[in-house]
Motif scaffolding. Structure first.
Motif, PDB file in Angstrom:
ATOM      1  N   MET A   1      -2.964  57.994  51.483  1.00  0.00           N
ATOM      2  CA  MET A   1      -2.795  57.242  52.739  1.00  0.00           C
ATOM      3  C   MET A   1      -3.772  56.066  52.785  1.00  0.00           C
ATOM      4  O   MET A   1      -4.963  56.242  52.533  1.00  0.00           O
ATOM      5  N   LYS A   2      -3.258  54.865  53.106  1.00  0.00           N
ATOM      6  CA  LYS A   2      -4.122  53.685  53.166  1.00  0.00           C
ATOM      7  C   LYS A   2      -5.049  53.755  54.377  1.00  0.00           C
ATOM      8  O   LYS A   2      -4.845  54.564  55.285  1.00  0.00           O
ATOM      9  N   THR A   3      -6.056  52.884  54.410  1.00  0.00           N
ATOM     10  CA  THR A   3      -6.920  52.810  55.590  1.00  0.00           C
ATOM     11  C   THR A   3      -6.838  51.395  56.164  1.00  0.00           C
ATOM     12  O   THR A   3      -7.074  50.418  55.450  1.00  0.00           O
ATOM     13  N   PHE A   4      -6.444  51.300  57.443  1.00  0.00           N
ATOM     14  CA  PHE A   4      -6.368  50.003  58.124  1.00  0.00           C
ATOM     15  C   PHE A   4      -7.494  49.921  59.150  1.00  0.00           C
ATOM     16  O   PHE A   4      -8.130  50.924  59.465  1.00  0.00           O
ATOM     17  N   PHE A   5      -7.664  48.722  59.730  1.00  0.00           N
ATOM     18  CA  PHE A   5      -8.613  48.570  60.836  1.00  0.00           C
ATOM     19  C   PHE A   5      -8.090  49.414  62.011  1.00  0.00           C
ATOM     20  O   PHE A   5      -6.946  49.253  62.412  1.00  0.00           O
ATOM     21  N   GLY A   6      -8.916  50.308  62.508  1.00  0.00           N
ATOM     22  CA  GLY A   6      -8.497  51.148  63.635  1.00  0.00           C
ATOM     23  C   GLY A   6      -7.904  52.488  63.222  1.00  0.00           C
ATOM     24  O   GLY A   6      -7.394  53.220  64.075  1.00  0.00           O
ATOM     25  N   SER A   7      -7.954  52.803  61.926  1.00  0.00           N
ATOM     26  CA  SER A   7      -7.429  54.104  61.457  1.00  0.00           C
ATOM     27  C   SER A   7      -8.261  55.253  62.043  1.00  0.00           C
ATOM     28  O   SER A   7      -9.461  55.083  62.285  1.00  0.00           O
ATOM     29  N   PRO A   8      -7.644  56.432  62.257  1.00  0.00           N
ATOM     30  CA  PRO A   8      -8.418  57.557  62.803  1.00  0.00           C
ATOM     31  C   PRO A   8      -9.511  58.020  61.843  1.00  0.00           C
ATOM     32  O   PRO A   8      -9.307  57.998  60.629  1.00  0.00           O
ATOM     33  N   GLY A   9     -10.649  58.384  62.407  1.00  0.00           N
ATOM     34  CA  GLY A   9     -11.771  58.868  61.597  1.00  0.00           C
ATOM     35  C   GLY A   9     -12.624  57.762  61.019  1.00  0.00           C
ATOM     36  O   GLY A   9     -13.470  58.024  60.167  1.00  0.00           O
ATOM     37  N   THR A  10     -12.415  56.504  61.495  1.00  0.00           N
ATOM     38  CA  THR A  10     -13.253  55.376  61.042  1.00  0.00           C
ATOM     39  C   THR A  10     -14.031  54.808  62.241  1.00  0.00           C
ATOM     40  O   THR A  10     -13.679  55.093  63.393  1.00  0.00           O
ATOM     41  N   VAL A  11     -15.059  54.000  61.947  1.00  0.00           N
ATOM     42  CA  VAL A  11     -15.867  53.406  63.031  1.00  0.00           C
ATOM     43  C   VAL A  11     -14.987  52.480  63.877  1.00  0.00           C
ATOM     44  O   VAL A  11     -15.070  52.479  65.119  1.00  0.00           O
ATOM     45  N   SER A  12     -14.116  51.689  63.207  1.00  0.00           N
ATOM     46  CA  SER A  12     -13.249  50.764  63.964  1.00  0.00           C
ATOM     47  C   SER A  12     -12.279  51.543  64.858  1.00  0.00           C
ATOM     48  O   SER A  12     -11.995  51.124  65.994  1.00  0.00           O
ATOM     49  N   GLY A  13     -11.799  52.698  64.369  1.00  0.00           N
ATOM     50  CA  GLY A  13     -10.909  53.550  65.160  1.00  0.00           C
ATOM     51  C   GLY A  13     -11.619  54.082  66.402  1.00  0.00           C
ATOM     52  O   GLY A  13     -11.063  54.057  67.505  1.00  0.00           O
ATOM     53  N   LEU A  14     -12.874  54.508  66.196  1.00  0.00           N
ATOM     54  CA  LEU A  14     -13.672  55.029  67.317  1.00  0.00           C
ATOM     55  C   LEU A  14     -13.903  53.933  68.350  1.00  0.00           C
ATOM     56  O   LEU A  14     -13.737  54.156  69.567  1.00  0.00           O
ATOM     57  N   LEU A  15     -14.252  52.724  67.884  1.00  0.00           N
ATOM     58  CA  LEU A  15     -14.505  51.594  68.791  1.00  0.00           C
ATOM     59  C   LEU A  15     -13.250  51.244  69.592  1.00  0.00           C
ATOM     60  O   LEU A  15     -13.329  50.992  70.798  1.00  0.00           O
ATOM     61  N   LEU A  16     -12.088  51.241  68.912  1.00  0.00           N
ATOM     62  CA  LEU A  16     -10.822  50.917  69.581  1.00  0.00           C
ATOM     63  C   LEU A  16     -10.538  51.923  70.702  1.00  0.00           C
ATOM     64  O   LEU A  16     -10.116  51.535  71.796  1.00  0.00           O
ATOM     65  N   ARG A  17     -10.785  53.213  70.435  1.00  0.00           N
ATOM     66  CA  ARG A  17     -10.564  54.260  71.462  1.00  0.00           C
ATOM     67  C   ARG A  17     -11.514  54.077  72.634  1.00  0.00           C
ATOM     68  O   ARG A  17     -11.123  54.252  73.791  1.00  0.00           O
ATOM     69  N   ILE A  18     -12.800  53.728  72.329  1.00  0.00           N
ATOM     70  CA  ILE A  18     -13.784  53.558  73.409  1.00  0.00           C
ATOM     71  C   ILE A  18     -13.378  52.369  74.288  1.00  0.00           C
ATOM     72  O   ILE A  18     -13.445  52.441  75.515  1.00  0.00           O
ATOM     73  N   VAL A  19     -12.912  51.272  73.647  1.00  0.00           N
ATOM     74  CA  VAL A  19     -12.491  50.080  74.400  1.00  0.00           C
ATOM     75  C   VAL A  19     -11.298  50.426  75.307  1.00  0.00           C
ATOM     76  O   VAL A  19     -11.281  50.063  76.489  1.00  0.00           O
ATOM     77  N   GLN A  20     -10.315  51.161  74.757  1.00  0.00           N
ATOM     78  CA  GLN A  20      -9.143  51.573  75.558  1.00  0.00           C
ATOM     79  C   GLN A  20      -9.584  52.381  76.775  1.00  0.00           C
ATOM     80  O   GLN A  20      -9.127  52.146  77.900  1.00  0.00           O
ATOM     81  N   CYS A  21     -10.482  53.319  76.512  1.00  0.00           N
ATOM     82  CA  CYS A  21     -10.969  54.211  77.554  1.00  0.00           C
ATOM     83  C   CYS A  21     -11.692  53.422  78.662  1.00  0.00           C
ATOM     84  O   CYS A  21     -11.462  53.649  79.852  1.00  0.00           O
ATOM     85  N   CYS A  22     -12.545  52.463  78.240  1.00  0.00           N
ATOM     86  CA  CYS A  22     -13.321  51.671  79.203  1.00  0.00           C
ATOM     87  C   CYS A  22     -12.394  50.827  80.077  1.00  0.00           C
ATOM     88  O   CYS A  22     -12.557  50.773  81.299  1.00  0.00           O
ATOM     89  N   PHE A  23     -11.419  50.138  79.471  1.00  0.00           N
ATOM     90  CA  PHE A  23     -10.537  49.271  80.253  1.00  0.00           C
ATOM     91  C   PHE A  23      -9.661  50.102  81.213  1.00  0.00           C
ATOM     92  O   PHE A  23      -9.452  49.697  82.354  1.00  0.00           O
ATOM     93  N   ALA A  24      -9.175  51.256  80.732  1.00  0.00           N
ATOM     94  CA  ALA A  24      -8.341  52.108  81.592  1.00  0.00           C
ATOM     95  C   ALA A  24      -9.163  52.632  82.774  1.00  0.00           C
ATOM     96  O   ALA A  24      -8.695  52.611  83.913  1.00  0.00           O
TER      97      ALA A  24
END
Lengths: 161, 161
Positions: A1-24
């Motif tokens: 499985m490839k790894t993209f920006f925002g993939s689960p289990g990566t720092v970018s993935g964690l940051l994306l989830r935190i940003v979603q959570c904050c805006f919501a």
């Protein structure tokens, strides 16, 4: 499985989830604060579209917080979250929450545009917290944008298997 | 490139485009018919959300008709439409129209629910063609469902390259 920006289990993935959570959470907070000190007739709970927005953003906070915790756990324990079954679950969850967020933000925007532009009700009724409603809706659209980005990444991950 | 149900240049693809086109046209027709014989204050053109719905469904009719013609041409001439560049163009167009359709249907639904449920305005003002508005919105949601199906197929085609 490839790894993209925002993939689960990566720092970018964690940051994306935190940003979603904050805006919501900010969207819910702004909508709730619009009810403080205003007459009961002008509270968001009287409008189905605004209640739907709060419910949808609440679901988004729960979903994003859960996945952020999972990402943090995977990063700390150096676990790989990219197995097909788990990513398929993420893609379904992300698509459902993205569709609900867009629907909720759009329906609330429809009501706000009706009041602010079509009926000019916001100027006639200065007690109606129109600007707070507008800020909350903008935050919901930003949340949708980040959830849509997550959904796209998850879909690419599933498709790349 | 694999072939899925609804792929471009296939009979199922052509049928899917015709169905999208019919539902979008029916949504515009129902909305327009709601203005016939009603006072100018109750016409859909006074509401931004309803105008946006008509514009979005109009764009959908154009897009789906164009792709239906292309599918019919490919079937008649036995041409293969599944080249990566063409399918990438379809996926972007489908995603944009699907997002616009969902946004338009949701914002109109927000206004209709406000009038029919929150303010009870439909019962108080029997001249307001609420039921026509509701039918038009339901048809728009059905259109969105079929466009979302097309988008998903196109995305799978691009990802399977």
């Amino acid at each position: 499985m490839k790894t993209f920006f925002g993939s689960p289990g990566t720092v970018s993935g964690l940051l994306l989830r935190i940003v979603q959570c904050c805006f919501a959470a900010a969207s819910i907070g702004t909508m709730a604060s619009a009810s403080i000190g205003t007459a009961s007739a002008f509270r968001f709970s009287n409008y189905t579209a605004y209640c739907y927005l709060v419910a949808s953003m609440g679901l988004q906070v729960l979903w994003s917080t859960g996945l952020a915790c999972l990402d943090a756990y995977a990063l700390r324990m150096k676990r790989d979250l990219q197995n097909p079954l788990l990513v398929s679950l993420f893609v379904v969850g992300d698509w459902v929450t993205a569709t609900l967020s867009l629907g909720a933000a759009s329906s609330s925007a429809g009501v706000t545009v009706l009041y602010a532009r079509d009926l000019d009700f916001c100027r006639q009724q200065p007690h109606l917290p129109c600007s707070r409603f507008q800020i909350s809706i903008i935050l919901a659209f930003v949340t949708w944008f980040f959830v849509a980005a997550s959904s796209l990444v998850m879909f690419l991950l599933v498709a790349s298997v």
